[in-house]
Each structure stands twice: as structure tokens, then as C-alpha cells.
Design a protein around this motif. Structure first.
Motif: not given
Length: 201
Positions: A1-4
Motif C-alpha cells: 500500500i502506497i497511500e491510504k
């Protein structure tokens, strides 16, 4: 996951209700027949669509489309979903203004009438509203043109400063009060009456 994080949804809203009375809430005993309750829903959705003709509405019941608007900001198109085409052809535009209010809408010729007041649709600043005095102002404009006990079909949109309207009269936010209401009533009655007078010449 790069960004949440939060993500904007696609434009538009779909609402699906299932098993609404599964736990039998208290209101269930106050409901009328299925057909009567459906007619209330259709009426309410129609007025919602008239308040925002720039938004596409579609109402489906048991696979049948009961209401479908284009969202193209065409009030007559929305009205054509609610009334027969011969009535729509006899709808006449009207417009008026004074120092506080701007009104515009469509009225049906007197030969098209109904047995109750619910076909007088009131919109204020793109919001569906209720106000007995304003409905009476519309009916008064038709006073010499309709049979006794009959009421007009009118779509009336009012544009005004938000400070001139009180929406906190009732929890539903539908019932409203106007500052300078007498001026608004006089504007409505005079504008509609003048249009009807011109039609009878």
C-alpha cells in the motif's frame, strides 16, 4: 500500500432500502395501503426533481420506472414526467420580481384543475417547501377562473436572500416562514392573475 486516505466517490447517489420494517418499528402500524404509500413516495420524488431539475432522478418500483428525469435543468421535462402531455402543452411560463423576491414558473390553463391544493409546487432557492399562505396567494390569483372547490396546477420557484426565509419552523424543514411575506404574496397573486387575464383576452 502506497497511500491510504479518503477518496471522492463517483458523481451521483444511489439509495437502496431493504427490509425496512424487518423489526416492525412503531411507525409500521400507521402506514396505509401499499399503493397509497407508493403514491406518497412518487409525489415526494416528483417535487424533489422539480426542486433540482439539474440533477437526474430515477424512481423504480418492482422493475417499473415510475419517474425518470434527465438532469438537464429543464423544468418542463420534469413536469412531463408528472402530468399528461396535453396538460404540458397548456403550461404557460410566468415571471415577476420586486425589491425582495424574484419568482418564475409555469401555470396550467384554468381548464386543467385538480380537487386539492397539492398540485401547487413551491420551491425556494432550489429547495422544496410548504407554506399555506403562499399556496393561498396562488389560488387567489385563479379565484375567478376555476370552478368552486377546484385548484390550479402551478410550479412556482422563488429566489430570495437566505435571510428572508426561516426554515426552522418544523423539524422536517419543509414548512417555512418568509420575512416580508405580504410583499411576496402580492407579487405572486398579481403576476399569475395578469398572465391568466392575458390568456382570456
Amino acid at each position: 500500500i502506497i497511500e491510504k486516505g479518503e477518496q471522492a466517490p463517483k458523481k451521483g447517489t444511489s439509495i437502496r432500502v431493504k427490509s425496512l420494517f424487518y423489526n416492525t418499528p412503531a411507525r409500521l402500524k400507521h402506514l396505509r395501503s401499499k399503493q397509497t404509500e407508493l403514491s406518497y413516495i412518487v409525489d415526494y420524488m416528483g417535487k424533489m426533481a422539480l426542486s433540482r431539475p439539474d440533477i437526474r432522478f430515477q424512481l423504480i418500483h418492482e422493475g417499473k420506472i415510475l419517474l425518470s428525469t434527465f438532469g438537464n435543468n429543464d423544468v418542463l421535462q420534469v413536469l412531463s414526467n408528472l402530468y399528461p402531455i396535453d396538460l404540458i402543452k397548456d403550461m404557460v411560463p410566468f415571471e415577476g420580481a420586486n425589491g425582495y423576491f424574484h419568482i418564475k414558473g409555469f401555470l396550467a390553463k384554468p381548464e386543467h384543475h385538480r380537487s386539492n391544493r397539492k398540485h401547487v409546487t413551491l420551491i425556494a432557492n432550489s429547495r422544496m417547501i410548504r407554506n399555506h399562505a403562499i399556496v393561498k396567494a396562488v389560488v387567489d390569483a385563479y379565484r375567478t377562473y376555476l370552478p368552486v372547490g377546484k385548484y390550479p396546477i402551478v410550479y412556482l420557484a422563488i429566489t430570495l436572500d437566505a435571510l428572508l426565509i426561516d426554515v426552522n419552523v418544523h423539524p422536517s424543514k419543509l414548512e417555512v416562514k418568509f420575512t416580508e411575506e405580504k410583499m411576496l404574496r402580492e407579487l405572486i397573486t398579481k403576476t399569475i392573475h395578469n398572465v391568466l387575464k392575458s390568456l382570456s383576452l
